[in-house]
Design a protein around this motif. Sequence first.
Motif, mmCIF file in Angstrom:
data_model
loop_
_atom_site.group_PDB
_atom_site.id
_atom_site.type_symbol
_atom_site.label_atom_id
_atom_site.label_comp_id
_atom_site.label_asym_id
_atom_site.label_seq_id
_atom_site.Cartn_x
_atom_site.Cartn_y
_atom_site.Cartn_z
ATOM 1 N N ALA A 37 -9.518 -12.937 33.547
ATOM 2 C CA ALA A 37 -9.247 -12.398 32.341
ATOM 3 C C ALA A 37 -10.450 -10.987 32.523
ATOM 4 N N ASN A 38 -11.512 -11.441 33.012
ATOM 5 C CA ASN A 38 -12.558 -10.489 32.976
ATOM 6 C C ASN A 38 -12.442 -9.348 33.764
ATOM 7 N N SER A 193 -6.817 2.357 40.903
ATOM 8 C CA SER A 193 -8.256 2.612 41.571
ATOM 9 C C SER A 193 -9.138 1.110 41.465
ATOM 10 N N LEU A 194 -8.727 0.299 40.784
ATOM 11 C CA LEU A 194 -9.384 -1.050 40.730
ATOM 12 C C LEU A 194 -8.541 -2.140 40.996
ATOM 13 N N MET A 195 -8.331 -2.381 42.417
ATOM 14 C CA MET A 195 -7.475 -3.306 42.882
ATOM 15 C C MET A 195 -7.847 -4.617 42.932
ATOM 16 N N ASN A 392 -15.431 -5.125 38.807
ATOM 17 C CA ASN A 392 -15.066 -5.476 37.250
ATOM 18 C C ASN A 392 -15.661 -4.261 36.622
ATOM 19 N N ARG A 393 -14.964 -3.422 36.141
ATOM 20 C CA ARG A 393 -15.180 -2.204 35.564
ATOM 21 C C ARG A 393 -16.168 -2.290 34.454
ATOM 22 N N ALA A 633 -18.155 -11.949 42.371
ATOM 23 C CA ALA A 633 -18.987 -10.744 42.079
ATOM 24 C C ALA A 633 -18.188 -9.640 41.384
ATOM 25 N N ASP A 634 -18.932 -8.648 40.613
ATOM 26 C CA ASP A 634 -18.419 -7.498 39.771
ATOM 27 C C ASP A 634 -18.574 -6.328 40.773
#
Length: 714
Positions: A37-38, A193-195, A392-393, A633-634
């Motif tokens: 969810a994060n 852009s955030l796969m 993680n944006r 990791a983010d």
Amino acid sequence: MGHEHENHNHHKHNGHNHNSEHIEKESPQHERHEHHANHDHHQHNHAHHEQEHSNENPSNHGSGGHGGHHEHMVEEFKKRFWISLGLSIPILYLSPMIQMLLGYEVSFPGDTLLLFLLSTIVFFYGGKPFLLGAWDELKGKSPGMMLLISLAIVAAYVYSTLTAFFIEGSDFFFELATLIVIMLLGHWIEMKSLMGASKALEELIKLMPKDAHKIDEAGNIIEVTVEDLQPGDRILVKSGEKIPIDGEIYEGESTVDESMLTGESVPVEKGPGMEAIGGAVNGDGVLKIEVSKTGNDTYLSQVIQLVSDAEKTKSKAQGFADIAAKWLFYVAVVVGIITLIVWGSTGDIDFALERMVTVLIIACPHALGLATPLVTSRSTAIAANNGLLIRNRIAFESAFRVDSIVFDKTGTLTEGNFGVTDIYPTPESDKDELLKLAYSVETQSDHPIAKGIVKEGKDNGIQPYDVKDYRNLTGKGLVATIDDAEVTVISPGAMRAKGISFDEKTYEKLAEQGKTVVFVLKDNVLQGMIALADIIRESSYQVIKELTDRGIETVMITGDNSRVANYVGEKLGLTKVIAEVLPHEKSDHVKQLKQNGNKVAMIGDGINDAPALAEADLGIAIGAGTDVAIETADVVLVNSNPVDVLNIIKLSKASRRKMVQNLAWAAGYNIVAIPLAAGLLYNIGFVITPAVGAAVMSLSTIICAINAQLLKID
């Protein structure tokens, strides 16, 4: 293999209390699947997409479970965008507002009904993700982007339906369609852009062997699943196998590689009475283990629980765009209600409704849907070109605020590989001959220390001797025959056991620096000593200096022993060194550093780092690290270069600046437009029409797009 690392003798791991009271014993396998969810798209609360997955068992997922789910969501937004765009073209063509603006007229029986039907499809099909997301935000009492969008499209749809069939007024069907299309485009761009999607728990679960060799009462070996084992059962672990479950060794000796679990860089000598951790890799020996913990009590299960808990806590964070959207939502609702009440009191309900709906639509500018996705897309591309993978944006957005950066040692600040640092021959020998003897014997071993000596021999262009009768002396060292002479490479403990004297002063100096020392004997005559250490990355010196110059605290937390840790800490000039810690203790230390509002980043590469990576405000994984660390990791440093941490901070700062600028462009005109839409200057003959609002919105969107493309790392 056989090299006893004396510096670790005090650290026999018997004291590793994996049953820590800090860790709740709740089944990770039955944990709700909230751990992803994060990530990324949840700053826009797509929680409705998760509901159908929420009760899934992590162990039932394939390795691509969440990645595939994320790709499915990207495709879903893409499909909704193109279909809604196709339907919006006839909606715009049929819209009375567009006809008036462009000076043409379309009139045929049922034209209003067709306009209504097309708009209804766009509203329910294209608007579905936003409506469901708004419901989740309402339930969570955290209004954000989804609620703001939904407020605008519901108001536009309901009012337009009323004007089409029941009351006098201009419809907003074209506003409804364009708003949905642009918001779908924004979400599609951002998610594409955030796969990255978290599979940390799945990767952890995959680490555990599924089967074990159980020894029954008659001494027979039977194959069982790990789930069938009970405390008190006895199992056999062959050489090279993973230890399937936590227990106590009652027979056999071996070296066990626990580096991925505990962070200790040297394989640990294990024998009867010592603890074995499930997931560690056995060396050459054969071990018999009595099972002590099963299920949720095992070490790795508790690491899984720590990661799960930390990720769920982090998932509550809101992105910058959501915060802006939240305040715009409150402004829209308050101003909209005031507008309705004030104009309603004049008795002109139709006009009051039109003004209120105009306020609600203008409060959600089209550019807001693209303001952050365009920056996100651009910064993600820049990051990729610089060896950074943003997963993680929300965490990345706040990287520029970091006060402390916590580093793991082995594999992060160091290469994770042993290298020769010192060679001390006796007066009777010489440096080259000493290295040649050790190199020749160690070519037969795959122990990390052996690899370090072999690399040194190769780097010096030495041709090894022919070796015969090679033997591993478990817990002591290696022995082989070279030209009819017995050559032994052994540990300090074995030297003392043999009663052979050596230069204790030099040895102690090397040991104080955290180095591992081996001795070379030829026919029981000492030829000299060789010291090795985990090699510090050259880039580590640069990154620590630059971070210190920026006023950022640098902390090293490692499972390795304090001698090794302090040596590395002094060489690099770290602010603080914390050694001999277990994974749950690492995350506890990160929690302590986060007190008083400090923002903490953690950089690591191993399973032992996963709980701390999840706990930190920004978790950074070395690309050459384990899948578990990378999935937790983010941000991932693809090139495994700690210097890239500086680029994370710089890019985060530049991205934040562009987001603020874009949100200012996107929402700034609202300061003027909302009061005008509410009819503040109506008495002097000026009122903003939906057509004027649409023109300003288009200009704002173009400015945001151009501004986003100007982003670069400072």
